[in-house]
Design an enzyme around this catalytic site. Sequence first.
Site, PDB file in Angstrom:
ATOM      1  N   ASP A   8       0.847  -1.198   0.000  1.00  0.00           N
ATOM      2  CA  ASP A   8       0.000   0.000   0.000  1.00  0.00           C
ATOM      3  C   ASP A   8       0.885   1.251   0.000  1.00  0.00           C
ATOM      4  OD1 ASP A   8      -1.801   2.071   0.530  1.00  0.00           O
ATOM      5  OD2 ASP A   8      -2.916   0.944   2.027  1.00  0.00           O
ATOM      6  N   GLY A  59      -1.847  -4.284  -2.889  1.00  0.00           N
ATOM      7  CA  GLY A  59      -1.751  -2.868  -2.603  1.00  0.00           C
ATOM      8  C   GLY A  59      -2.854  -2.395  -1.682  1.00  0.00           C
ATOM      9  N   HIS A  60      -3.329  -1.180  -1.922  1.00  0.00           N
ATOM     10  CA  HIS A  60      -4.317  -0.531  -1.050  1.00  0.00           C
ATOM     11  C   HIS A  60      -5.636  -1.294  -1.044  1.00  0.00           C
ATOM     12  CE1 HIS A  60      -5.917   2.881   1.149  1.00  0.00           C
ATOM     13  NE2 HIS A  60      -6.823   3.121   0.226  1.00  0.00           N
ATOM     14  N   PHE A  61      -6.182  -1.548  -2.231  1.00  0.00           N
ATOM     15  CA  PHE A  61      -7.454  -2.268  -2.359  1.00  0.00           C
ATOM     16  C   PHE A  61      -7.188  -3.775  -2.424  1.00  0.00           C
ATOM     17  CE2 PHE A  61      -9.057   1.908  -3.631  1.00  0.00           C
ATOM     18  CZ  PHE A  61     -10.312   1.924  -3.062  1.00  0.00           C
TER      19      PHE A  61
END
Length: 286
Positions: free
Chosen positions: A236, A262-264
């Site tokens: 992330d 990553g983030h999602f």
Amino acid sequence: MTVRFNTVDVDGLKMFYRSAGEPGAPVVLLLHGFPSASHMFRDLIPELAGRYHVVAPDLPGFGMTEQPARSAFAYTFANIAKVIGRFTEVLGLEKFAIYVFDYGAPVGFRLALAHPERIAAIVTQNGNTYLEGVSEAFAPIQAYWNEPSQANRDALRGFLAPQTTLFQYTNGVPDPALVSPDGRNLDDFYLARPGNDEIQLDLLGDYKTNVALYGEIQAYLRNRRPPVLAIWGKNDPFFIPAGAEAFKRDVPDAEIRFVDSGHFALETHAREIGAAMRDFLGRRVG
């Protein structure tokens, strides 16, 4: 497994939410982040609904929930948390585990501060509440916090652009071809609605109040010791792994896990995260 798509009146605000699972089962409340909505849980809900009553609202100003004018509704995290608190009351949710991600974290943690007796457990997926979890990507936002000028506000409009949404969904994902374009395109659709840009800029500016609350949230974690699972997309660019590890400082038996995303992270690891949640909730909540 049947998912229902519902609308409920919360003190005059029409709120959209997804629900699945038996109403009498233990409740898991899913709180989404920026710039998404409850559709980000489309793959996670089936992983949980066999054992839990899953409820996933769209926050005010996001998704299918009503978007009141800024003159009629204060787009602050404190106010959104109050709305979510009332949402749980209107639905009769007396105790529940929360899954918090991104913006859902300050909303969920504020809910925990206001009603600690309602929180059965916390699953945080890149939902930060420690300074060491905040990356340098926040520098332009912090500039607006320090000097809330129109120029600094306008400098944040790039966070609302489609290329930024694409970055949020694919940065840190080893194979971006695994990330469906549907979620980010829907997010861009919601961001493009008239007036939504100013709502989002209000929230980016108000995010400083979440950082100011970190100490109080950490004290809550230390004193109440809720069961915590921090399961993090380790790549992330916004909320870095140190933010996950920090939960152990206040909840020594917090469970920390990382996935190569990553983030999602749900876009690539919904099955793995769902399995981890079933195991964790089964042991710690029932």
